[in-house]
Design a protein around this motif. Structure first.
Motif, short mmCIF file in Angstrom:
data_model
loop_
_atom_site.label_atom_id
_atom_site.label_comp_id
_atom_site.label_asym_id
_atom_site.label_seq_id
_atom_site.Cartn_x
_atom_site.Cartn_y
_atom_site.Cartn_z
N HIS A 71 -39.09 121.07 6.93
CA HIS A 71 -39.98 121.24 6.69
C HIS A 71 -41.50 120.48 7.23
O HIS A 71 -41.66 119.47 6.14
CB HIS A 71 -39.72 121.68 4.53
CG HIS A 71 -41.50 122.14 4.37
ND1 HIS A 71 -41.50 123.40 3.57
CD2 HIS A 71 -42.87 121.91 4.49
CE1 HIS A 71 -42.63 123.85 2.81
NE2 HIS A 71 -43.81 122.89 3.85
N HIS A 73 -45.10 120.87 8.93
CA HIS A 73 -46.31 122.06 9.15
C HIS A 73 -46.95 121.67 9.99
O HIS A 73 -48.40 120.87 10.76
CB HIS A 73 -48.19 121.78 8.23
CG HIS A 73 -47.44 123.06 6.79
ND1 HIS A 73 -47.66 124.05 6.84
CD2 HIS A 73 -46.58 122.78 5.93
CE1 HIS A 73 -47.07 124.53 6.08
NE2 HIS A 73 -46.59 123.66 4.99
N HIS A 226 -43.25 128.51 0.21
CA HIS A 226 -43.51 127.04 -1.09
C HIS A 226 -43.45 128.01 -1.73
O HIS A 226 -43.53 128.84 -1.93
CB HIS A 226 -44.86 127.17 -0.25
CG HIS A 226 -45.30 126.55 0.64
ND1 HIS A 226 -46.01 127.04 2.00
CD2 HIS A 226 -45.30 125.54 1.04
CE1 HIS A 226 -46.11 126.59 3.23
NE2 HIS A 226 -45.63 125.26 2.70
N HIS A 265 -40.52 122.08 -1.49
CA HIS A 265 -41.17 121.99 -2.91
C HIS A 265 -40.53 121.95 -3.84
O HIS A 265 -39.75 121.28 -4.28
CB HIS A 265 -42.65 122.18 -2.84
CG HIS A 265 -43.54 121.68 -1.83
ND1 HIS A 265 -43.97 120.26 -1.52
CD2 HIS A 265 -44.19 122.30 -0.96
CE1 HIS A 265 -44.54 120.24 -0.90
NE2 HIS A 265 -44.62 121.61 0.24
N ASP A 316 -42.98 117.30 5.37
CA ASP A 316 -44.50 118.43 5.09
C ASP A 316 -45.96 118.25 5.50
O ASP A 316 -46.93 117.80 4.95
CB ASP A 316 -44.48 118.42 3.75
CG ASP A 316 -45.42 119.85 3.27
OD1 ASP A 316 -45.43 120.54 4.06
OD2 ASP A 316 -45.57 119.22 2.09
#
Ligand code: GUN
Ligand code: ZN
Length: 436
Positions: A71, A73, A226, A265, A316
């Motif tokens: 995960h 970004h 999420h 998360h 993340d």
């Protein structure tokens, strides 16, 4: 060309959360051919079986499956370590303004390339990333990965409310763009498209339904979003979805709960959510450096693994504060300690490799060292700094030798990285960094 690689080869035959640390075994060598692992075992025996193989000897280095960051970004690479905000303010202050820049394809290409340089130099061979609302950001990510032949997952991040207008699509355009990008990229080389609603606060029920319909049309695709990251976010979700039983229900009610669901998360889950996630065999992704950096909370690794959930590990970035999966393992250790539980190094390493691969339903391809798997490897120097070397000097077993690198290691520990067998450790030079 056939290559025999020697070193301390670490592989798993089972999940160490189920069978204990001995789920991992050490052996002496592996053989790779045409990008895949063809044999693993004792060096002498493999040398006899493959007499023509080129030999690469990494000495006492650890040879592991490459790290799998489940995960991330990538568009947030440049805003990593932005100070002083919790989730919603952090999104509005730092993240959304940065993501707006990705309508510029050359900026998207530049950040995608830089992200792969940074992650590869940290030993990460696979990444599952969110992109931005702009389709160009998806092309940039998959193109940069294809240039390195990396196995990756990504999708256009869909939002049709509660974000700046330049970052909004609609239910219909999110469906159309995602379907087109899925058609272009899913299964092309080592790329997989992931249907990606950002989170329920930034999608209307109509948009969630449209993406649920798209997922139903492509059930083999993964879907990422999420879930229950921060307490304020959950209150906001409740105001936006007053009839939802809980956060998961906002996805479940719109066709966005299933076995290929990858939920990032998952810090503040309620009993019904935990039971439903386990029942459908969904995947949870633990993002420890993000959960501490943004102030989200302490993921219940021991409890969720005991309930049989698939759990992967992830940086993340840029909510997470490191590109390194070593640092991320250290974060997972620290978070578990704060819950009164010491994760074994064997479990931490498994999470960063086989666990993440399993969470992404790719454990038949990556995340371990076994014949038939792709030869994505990381080669680790277990004495990469004086501080680590003096701690490992007194190690009595492999895990005592590995743990100081987990807790204190960084990109200096990465001796080499193999992507489908090819050595690929780019150097990130500060001079090559772009301005602003
Ligand atoms: N929730 C919705 N979007 C994001 C994001 O970009 N980062 C994190 N950490 N949480 C999110
Ligand atoms: Zn995220």
């Amino acid at each position: 060309m056939t290559e025999l690689i020697r070193g301390r080869v670490l592989r798993y035959h089972a999940d160490p959360f189920s069978v204990g640390p001995d789920a991992a075994q050490l052996t002496e060598a592996l053989v790779i051919d045409k990008g895949s692992i063809v044999a693993v075992g004792a060096a002498d025996a493999l040398q006899r079986a493959y007499p023509g193989a080129r030999i690469t000897d990494y000495g006492t280095c650890l040879i592991s499956a490459g790290f799998v960051d489940a995960h991330a970004h990538y568009p947030q690479s440049a805003i990593i370590a932005s100070w002083g905000k919790q989730l919603i303010d952090w999104l509005n202050t730092y993240t959304f303004p940065e993501e707006m820049r990705f309508s510029n394809i050359s900026y998207a290409n530049e950040v995608a390339k830089r992200t792969f340089d940074l992650t590869l130099s940290n030993g990460t061979t696979s990444v599952c990333s969110y992109c931005t609302i702009q389709p160009e950001s998806v092309d940039a990510f998959f193109s940069a990965a294809a240039a390195r032949n990396q196995r990756v997952w990504a999708g256009k991040t869909c939002m049709d409310r509660n974000a700046p207008s330049a970052l909004l699509d609609t239910a219909q355009s999110a469906y159309d763009d995602s379907a087109r990008l899925l058609g272009s990229w899913h299964g092309r080389g080592r790329a997989s498209y992931v249907i990606t609603p950002r989170f329920s606060p930034t999608s209307t029920p109509d948009q969630l339904s449209a993406l649920g319909a798209l997922w139903a049309e492509h059930p083999k695709c993964l879907m990422q979003t999420h879930l229950s990251e921060q307490v304020d976010e959950i209150s906001w979700m409740r105001a936006l979805f007053p009839s939802a039983r809980d956060y998961l229900d906002t996805y479940e009610a719109h066709g966005l709960l299933g076995a290929g669901g990858i939920y990032g998360h998952a810090v503040h889950l309620e009993p019904r959510e935990r039971a439903r996630l386990a029942e459908v065999d969904a995947s949870l992704i633990h993002c420890p450096t993000s959960n501490t950096f943004i102030g989200s909370g302490l993921f219940d690794m021991a409890g969720l693994k005991a309930e049989g959930l698939r759990v992967g590990l992830a940086t993340d970035t840029g909510g997470g504060s490191s590109f390194s999966m070593l640092r991320t393992m250290a974060g997972a250790y620290e978070v578990a300690q704060l819950r009164g539980h010491a994760l074994h190094p064997s479990q931490l390493w498994w999470l960063a490799t086989a666990g993440s691969a399993k969470a992404l339903h790719a454990d038949h391809q990556i995340g371990n060292i076994a014949p038939g798997l792709e030869a994505d490897l990381v080669i680790i120097d277990l004495q990469s700094t004086p501080a680590i070397a003096q701690a490992t000097a007194r190690a009595d077993d492999i895990w005592q030798a590995v743990f100081p690198t987990i807790m204190m290691g960084d990109d200096r520990a990465i001796r080499d990285v193999r992507v489908a067998g090819v050595s690929h450790k780019p150097q990130v030079s500060p001079k090559s960094q772009p301005s602003g």
